[in-house]
Design a protein around this motif. Structure first.
Motif, short mmCIF file in Angstrom:
data_model
loop_
_atom_site.label_atom_id
_atom_site.label_comp_id
_atom_site.label_asym_id
_atom_site.label_seq_id
_atom_site.Cartn_x
_atom_site.Cartn_y
_atom_site.Cartn_z
N LEU A 52 0.83 -1.21 0.00
CA LEU A 52 0.00 0.00 0.00
C LEU A 52 0.87 1.26 0.00
O LEU A 52 0.56 2.24 -0.68
N GLY A 53 1.96 1.22 0.75
CA GLY A 53 2.88 2.36 0.76
C GLY A 53 3.56 2.55 -0.59
O GLY A 53 3.75 3.68 -1.05
N TYR A 54 3.94 1.44 -1.21
CA TYR A 54 4.60 1.50 -2.52
C TYR A 54 3.64 2.07 -3.58
O TYR A 54 4.05 2.90 -4.40
N LEU A 55 2.40 1.63 -3.55
CA LEU A 55 1.41 2.14 -4.50
C LEU A 55 1.18 3.64 -4.31
O LEU A 55 1.05 4.39 -5.29
N ALA A 56 1.15 4.08 -3.05
CA ALA A 56 0.97 5.52 -2.78
C ALA A 56 2.14 6.33 -3.33
O ALA A 56 1.95 7.42 -3.89
N LYS A 57 3.36 5.80 -3.19
CA LYS A 57 4.53 6.49 -3.73
C LYS A 57 4.50 6.54 -5.25
O LYS A 57 4.89 7.54 -5.86
N ARG A 66 0.96 12.90 0.75
CA ARG A 66 0.34 11.91 -0.13
C ARG A 66 -0.70 11.11 0.64
O ARG A 66 -0.59 10.91 1.85
N PHE A 67 -1.72 10.69 -0.08
CA PHE A 67 -2.78 9.88 0.52
C PHE A 67 -2.32 8.42 0.51
O PHE A 67 -2.06 7.86 -0.55
N THR A 68 -2.21 7.83 1.68
CA THR A 68 -1.74 6.45 1.77
C THR A 68 -2.49 5.70 2.87
O THR A 68 -2.80 6.28 3.92
N LEU A 69 -2.76 4.44 2.63
CA LEU A 69 -3.40 3.57 3.62
C LEU A 69 -2.41 2.54 4.16
O LEU A 69 -2.82 1.48 4.63
N GLU A 70 -1.14 2.86 4.11
CA GLU A 70 -0.11 1.89 4.52
C GLU A 70 -0.19 1.55 6.01
O GLU A 70 0.29 0.50 6.44
N ASN A 71 -0.79 2.44 6.80
CA ASN A 71 -0.90 2.18 8.24
C ASN A 71 -2.12 1.34 8.60
O ASN A 71 -2.22 0.88 9.75
N LEU A 72 -3.01 1.14 7.66
CA LEU A 72 -4.23 0.37 7.94
C LEU A 72 -3.92 -1.06 8.40
O LEU A 72 -4.46 -1.51 9.42
N PRO A 73 -3.07 -1.83 7.69
CA PRO A 73 -2.76 -3.19 8.16
C PRO A 73 -2.06 -3.19 9.53
O PRO A 73 -2.26 -4.11 10.32
N ILE A 74 -1.25 -2.16 9.77
CA ILE A 74 -0.55 -2.06 11.06
C ILE A 74 -1.54 -1.87 12.19
O ILE A 74 -1.48 -2.55 13.23
N ILE A 75 -2.47 -0.94 12.00
CA ILE A 75 -3.46 -0.65 13.05
C ILE A 75 -4.39 -1.85 13.24
O ILE A 75 -4.75 -2.19 14.38
N LEU A 167 4.31 21.25 5.21
CA LEU A 167 3.82 20.09 5.94
C LEU A 167 2.40 20.28 6.46
O LEU A 167 1.77 19.30 6.87
N LEU A 168 1.89 21.49 6.44
CA LEU A 168 0.53 21.76 6.92
C LEU A 168 -0.55 20.96 6.17
O LEU A 168 -1.52 20.52 6.79
N PRO A 169 -0.43 20.77 4.85
CA PRO A 169 -1.45 19.98 4.15
C PRO A 169 -1.56 18.53 4.64
O PRO A 169 -2.54 17.85 4.33
N ARG A 170 -0.58 18.06 5.41
CA ARG A 170 -0.67 16.72 5.97
C ARG A 170 -1.85 16.59 6.93
O ARG A 170 -2.39 15.49 7.11
N ILE A 171 -2.25 17.70 7.55
CA ILE A 171 -3.35 17.65 8.51
C ILE A 171 -4.67 17.29 7.83
O ILE A 171 -5.34 16.33 8.24
N PRO A 172 -5.11 18.01 6.76
CA PRO A 172 -6.35 17.59 6.09
C PRO A 172 -6.23 16.23 5.41
O PRO A 172 -7.21 15.47 5.35
N ILE A 173 -5.03 15.92 4.90
CA ILE A 173 -4.84 14.62 4.26
C ILE A 173 -5.06 13.49 5.27
O ILE A 173 -5.78 12.52 5.00
N TYR A 174 -4.45 13.63 6.44
CA TYR A 174 -4.61 12.58 7.46
C TYR A 174 -5.99 12.59 8.09
O TYR A 174 -6.43 11.57 8.64
N THR A 175 -6.69 13.71 8.01
CA THR A 175 -8.10 13.71 8.43
C THR A 175 -8.91 12.79 7.53
O THR A 175 -9.74 12.00 8.01
N MET A 176 -8.66 12.85 6.23
CA MET A 176 -9.34 11.95 5.29
C MET A 176 -8.90 10.50 5.49
O MET A 176 -9.72 9.58 5.47
N ILE A 177 -7.60 10.31 5.72
CA ILE A 177 -7.08 8.95 5.94
C ILE A 177 -7.71 8.34 7.18
O ILE A 177 -8.11 7.16 7.18
#
Length: 204
Positions: A52-57, A66-75, A167-177
């Motif tokens: 998932l991380g590789y696909l996001a990159k 970037r929008f990534t779901l790489e943490n989903l399997p971890i969580i 780095l501020l746009p990471r906040i809305p991105i991670y809100t969506m994630i």
């Protein structure tokens, strides 16, 4: 006097049971490392996180946003098997990503990845034990706030020189994630057959 002594004894037992219960839960979470089925599932979740991380990159590039779901399997692994298993999955996935890219691991980003496993497992197994949407949303929020927004953003600023404004746009991105991952986790844990299978794997 006897009543007071009895009450003190009872309260002492109750107070003593709380730390014992926490310690027994921690011991149970450590025992999963001796479970071959759990380790196999953890390896699969690690591979999913890497993919998932590789696909996001590939889709969004190597920038800080970037929008990534790489943490989903971890969580998912952390909430299911505990914070230690989650930390192992996160560390292994981060190291696999570094090996594939030919770069050495960044220590602070590695800490951020491990914190995703530790925080989600701690909150999801010991605090928000329900598998309802709001509980999972809380787990996601606390996890990404600490691991992704704070620690990893600090790593991007310190080691790679990204300005805080970038780095501020990471906040809305991670809100969506957080919203997407919470919904996916809720759908997964709604499945009784999956929950039963995971319990069997954990207790096997």
């Amino acid at each position: 006097m006897k009543k007071k002594e009895k009450n003190n004894t009872v309260s002492g037992v109750n107070e003593g049971n709380a730390p014992k219960g926490a310690l027994s839960s921690l011991a149970a979470d450590l025992k999963v490392f001796g479970n071959v089925r759990v380790l196999c599932l953890a390896a699969m979740l690690c591979a999913m996180s890497y993919i998932l991380g590789y696909l996001a990159k590939m889709i969004f590039g190597l920038g800080p946003v970037r929008f990534t779901l790489e943490n989903l399997p971890i969580i998912f692994g952390s909430v299911t098997f505990g914070p230690f298993a989650g930390a192992l999955i996160a560390a292994a996935a981060d190291l696999c990503s570094c090996l594939a890219s030919g770069q050495g691991p960044n220590p602070l980003i590695l800490v951020g990845s491990i914190s995703v496993g530790l925080v989600s497992g701690t909150v999801g197994r010991y605090i928000c034990k329900s598998r309802r949407f709001l509980a999972l949303l809380t787990v996601e929020f606390v996890t990404h706030l600490i691991g992704s927004v704070v620690i990893k953003s600090a790593a991007l600023h310190i080691f790679y020189g990204y300005a805080p404004v970038l780095l501020l746009p990471r906040i809305p991105i991670y809100t969506m994630i957080i919203a997407v991952e919470s919904y996916v986790l809720w759908l997964l844990f709604r499945n009784r057959q999956l929950r039963t299978l995971l319990e069997r794997i954990r207790k096997s």
